[in-house]
Structure formats: structure tokens, C-alpha cells
Design an enzyme around this catalytic site. Structure first.
Site, PDB file in Angstrom:
ATOM      1  N   TRP A 101       0.835  -1.204   0.000  1.00 18.38           N
ATOM      2  CA  TRP A 101       0.000   0.000   0.000  1.00 18.38           C
ATOM      3  C   TRP A 101       0.867   1.249   0.000  1.00 18.38           C
ATOM      4  CZ3 TRP A 101      -4.214  -1.461  -1.898  1.00 18.38           C
ATOM      5  CH2 TRP A 101      -4.869  -2.616  -1.473  1.00 18.38           C
ATOM      6  N   ASP A 168      -2.002   6.873   6.022  1.00 18.31           N
ATOM      7  CA  ASP A 168      -2.992   5.897   5.563  1.00 18.31           C
ATOM      8  C   ASP A 168      -3.323   5.020   6.769  1.00 18.31           C
ATOM      9  OD1 ASP A 168      -4.459   3.832   4.512  1.00 18.31           O
ATOM     10  OD2 ASP A 168      -2.985   3.230   2.999  1.00 18.31           O
ATOM     11  N   LYS A 192     -12.466  -1.573   6.489  1.00 16.86           N
ATOM     12  CA  LYS A 192     -11.660  -2.416   7.365  1.00 16.86           C
ATOM     13  C   LYS A 192     -12.145  -2.344   8.810  1.00 16.86           C
ATOM     14  CE  LYS A 192      -8.872  -3.254   3.878  1.00 16.86           C
ATOM     15  NZ  LYS A 192      -7.839  -2.329   3.424  1.00 16.86           N
TER      16      LYS A 192
HETATM   17  C1  LIG Z   1      -7.207  -1.956   2.066  1.00 17.35           C
HETATM   18  C2  LIG Z   1      -6.155  -0.924   2.130  1.00 17.35           C
HETATM   19  C3  LIG Z   1      -6.008   0.049   1.128  1.00 17.35           C
HETATM   20  C4  LIG Z   1      -6.855   0.063  -0.123  1.00 17.35           C
HETATM   21  O1  LIG Z   1      -8.099   0.525   0.181  1.00 17.35           O
HETATM   22  P1  LIG Z   1      -9.221   0.762  -0.942  1.00 17.35           P
HETATM   23  O2  LIG Z   1     -10.291   1.397  -0.130  1.00 17.35           O
HETATM   24  O3  LIG Z   1      -9.577  -0.583  -1.463  1.00 17.35           O
HETATM   25  O4  LIG Z   1      -8.673   1.643  -1.983  1.00 17.35           O
HETATM   26  C5  LIG Z   1      -5.038   1.009   1.296  1.00 17.35           C
HETATM   27  N1  LIG Z   1      -4.243   1.011   2.368  1.00 17.35           N
HETATM   28  C6  LIG Z   1      -4.343   0.098   3.352  1.00 17.35           C
HETATM   29  C7  LIG Z   1      -3.441   0.161   4.523  1.00 17.35           C
HETATM   30  C8  LIG Z   1      -5.308  -0.904   3.255  1.00 17.35           C
HETATM   31  O5  LIG Z   1      -5.413  -1.822   4.231  1.00 17.35           O
END
Ligand SMILES: *Cc1c(COP(=O)(O)O)cnc(C)c1O
Length: 358
Positions: A101, A168, A192
Site C-alpha cells: 500500500w 494511511d 476495514k
Molecule cells: C485496504 C487498504 C487500502 C486500499 O483501500 P481501498 O479502499 O480498497 O482503496 C489502502 N491502504 C491500506 C493500509 C489498506 O489496508
């Protein structure tokens, strides 16, 4: 039978939230209408988004100068929306490379400015969090990934930085208390730890806005969402509603301290078992182990039993335990809403399996 949901995302939500969301989808507050068919400008949804924002501010403890925004496009859209909004072409942003990511975020930032990767754990397949680096004062921001969903590593302390942190937080958002002060921008896909896929939360501080020279189309400009209270266009109404219900649940369950207590209790019994059980071992540095995604593999001598164990988890009503293809083995995602009883069921199975096959 209700399954034990260890999926990495979209992920488990509190049972009470799902029940109420179901009622709202059928008939919202006895109106004879589904929430799915109500206007986003009507009084019902206005109350929902206002409550969601107020709860978010209260639960995190956000000072005035932060805005809570609801966007679409997932965390992946934020990979480019952040640099597009704050990084000029002649400026440099600092990134810590802790996995897939983080890597994607780096790739997108390069379209808009200079990127300096201050530290990376790539050569060790991202099995630890790099900590020895200095953040240059002349960078625009430092981007970090607080929890690396695929590998099961987590920042247990945020780096000291002379420039704003951009984080993030997709996979550990609202899982523990934190001081928002060092953060210029926080973003997280809802699916999540907060709600259904479709909504993305962005928390942005005033001073991050309005400093780039490029033209920003309305839908890609954070200021549009600030000014219009996330209602410039039709927002993801239902995901925001369900996220609001989860925020209520977090508040009722002791807030971020309560979440941290829950998550520590789950992490401790599962990691203890991984360390104790002769058939299994952890895959990352102990000090960086995640309390959200617990990754483990079979010890080499028992590697042939991996499929058998996975099969047994399924037979016992556990889903989502197969590790990400780039890591292999197993991954138990233990997000806020996962009950301790689900982790205990997994631990019991690991012990039983070891007695039979060890
Ligand atoms: C799942 C995830 C993403 C991607 O998220 P999307 O909403 O599918 O774009 C980005 N960063 C982390 C840390 C993730 O766990």
C-alpha cells in the site's frame, strides 16, 4: 450458524450495527421508506452525517482546525488526491515504504512532485517497521502507513517529524487512542474497521489546504468537500449511515481506549498461542506485530499441513484466514468488531490441531 469472520476487508462489523442497518434498509424509522431511497439533502440524512461528524470528532478528540470529510474512491484514490492537493511540482514529499500500500502511494505521488523514500523494509519482505531515519525539514509532509494489512506490521509509535504527518490509517483506524496534533491528513477506507466499502474518511487540517499552484477539479479538491460539508454531490449515503452506527458502538464500548483494550486482549491470546504452539510461527518482528492483522505460518517441518489446517478452520465456521498471496500462511484479521470469542475459537483449534498432528 454465525461465522467467525477473520476477513481482511471488507470486514466484520458489530452485530448490533448490522441488525440496525438491516432495519434501516427495509424501513427507516417507521417512515415506510428505505434509507436507500431517501434524499441525501433531506432532514434524515442531514441528521445522520452531522451525528457521524460529531461522533468522529468526539471519539478521536479532534481540534477545531480539522475537517472530517466523506469521500468515495477508497484509500487508493487518496494515494493521488493527497499529493494532488498539497504537493507542488518543485516540492518533495517523504515516504516510508512499509509494504504494497505504501508503494502504491509512492507511485502516485511521483506524478505530482518529488518523492524521497526515507526508509524501506522491502529487502526483508516488509517484515518490520523501519525506525531509523531523519525527516528533512524541507519536505512537504511525511507519509506513513500506520498498519500494513498484508504483512501484519503496525506502527506502535508514530515517527517524530518536523513536517506534518500524512497517514494511511485504513486498517487500524479508530483501533486505539492517538494524538491527532502531528497529523496534517489522515485517510481510511471504511471497509476495514468502520463500515461498508464505498465511503472513505479523510481528516484534513486547515493548513494543508490551498497551498498548491495547480488547478484542482472540484471533485478532486478537498476544499470542495470542506465547504459543502461532504455534500457537493451525492455522497455514499448508506455506508456513511452504517459508519455512523459503528461510531455510536465505539462510543458505547468505551471509545478508543475501549477498542484498544479489546484489541490488546485478542492480540495477546493469539500471539501467545503462535509463540507457544510448536506447529506455528509468526512472520514479523515481535515489536512491530499488528493488533489488527495477525500473520503466521506453519513451521517448516509441518508445512505440508497448511491446507489441512485451513480446511479445519472452514469446517469450524471460521472464514478469511488464508494469508495474502504475497506472504502465504495464515492471516487472522482481528478488527475492532471481532469478538474475543472468535479468537479463542481459533486458539482452541490451533491447540487441538497440534495435539492431533504434532
Ligand atoms: C485496504 C487498504 C487500502 C486500499 O483501500 P481501498 O479502499 O480498497 O482503496 C489502502 N491502504 C491500506 C493500509 C489498506 O489496508
Amino acid at each position: 450458524m454465525k461465522k467467525h469472520n477473520f476477513s481482511a476487508g471488507p470486514a466484520i462489523l458489530p452485530a448490533s450495527v448490522l441488525k440496525e442497518a438491516g432495519r434501516a434498509a427495509a424501513n427507516y424509522q417507521g417512515m415506510g421508506l428505505s434509507l436507500l431511497e431517501l434524499s441525501h439533502r433531506g432532514p434524515e440524512f442531514t441528521a445522520i452525517i452531522e451525528e457521524a461528524n460529531a461522533l468522529m470528532r468526539e471519539i478521536i478528540g479532534l481540534p477545531e482546525e480539522y475537517h472530517v470529510l466523506w469521500l468515495t474512491g477508497g484509500a487508493s484514490t487518496q494515494f493521488y488526491m493527497v499529493p494532488f492537493n498539497v504537493l507542488n511540482e518543485d516540492e518533495t514529499a517523504a515516504y516510508i515504504e512499509t509494504g504494497v500500500w505504501a508503494n502504491k502511494a509512492i507511485k502516485e505521488a511521483r506524478y505530482f512532485g518529488n518523492v524521497e523514500i526515507l526508509a524501506s523494509s522491502k529487502e526483508e519482505n516488509y517484515t518490520y517497521i523501519p525506525k531509523k531515519f531523519r525527516v528533512p525539514k524541507n519536505t512537504r509532509y511525511l507519509h506513513i502507513t500506520s498498519n500494513n494489512t498484508i504483512y501484519g506490521t503496525q506502527l506502535h509509535k508514530f515517527p517524530k517529524s518536523p513536517v506534518p504527518l500524512v497517514c494511511d490509517m485504513s486498517s487500524d483506524f479508530l483501533s486505539r487512542p492517538f494524538d491527532p496534533a502531528p497529523f496534517g491528513i489522515i485517510y481510511a477506507g471504511a471497509q476495514k474497521n468502520l463500515g461498508p466499502a464505498g465511503a472513505t474518511v479523510v481528516i484534513v487540517r486547515d493548513d494543508m489546504l490551498g497551498t498548491v499552484r495547480r488547478h484542482l477539479p472540484s471533485m478532486l479538491d478537498y476544499r470542495t468537500f470542506v465547504k459543502e460539508n461532504s455534500l457537493y454531490n451525492t455522497p455514499p449515503v448508506f455506508p456513511i449511515y452504517v459508519s455512523m452506527l459503528t461510531l455510536r458502538w465505539i462510543k458505547k464500548s468505551g471509545g478508543l481506549k475501549g477498542m484498544q483494550r479489546r484489541n490488546r486482549a485478542k492480540g495477546s491470546i493469539l500471539y501467545q498461542e503462535i509463540d507457544r504452539n510448536p506447529l506455528f510461527r509468526g512472520t514479523v518482528a515481535k515489536e512491530d506485530r499488528s493488533l489488527m492483522n495477525v500473520c503466521f505460518v506453519m513451521e517448516d517441518a509441518y508445512a505440508g499441513l497448511e491446507k489441512d489446517f485451513l480446511k479445519e478452520t472452514e469446517v469450524n465456521g471460521m472464514v478469511g484466514l488464508k494469508g495474502h498471496r504475497s506472504v502465504g500462511g495464515f492471516r487472522a484479521s482481528t478488527y475492532n468488531a471481532l469478538p474475543k470469542a472468535s479468537v479463542q475459537a481459533l486458539v482452541d483449534l490451533m491447540q487441538d490441531f497440534a495435539r492431533r498432528k504434532g
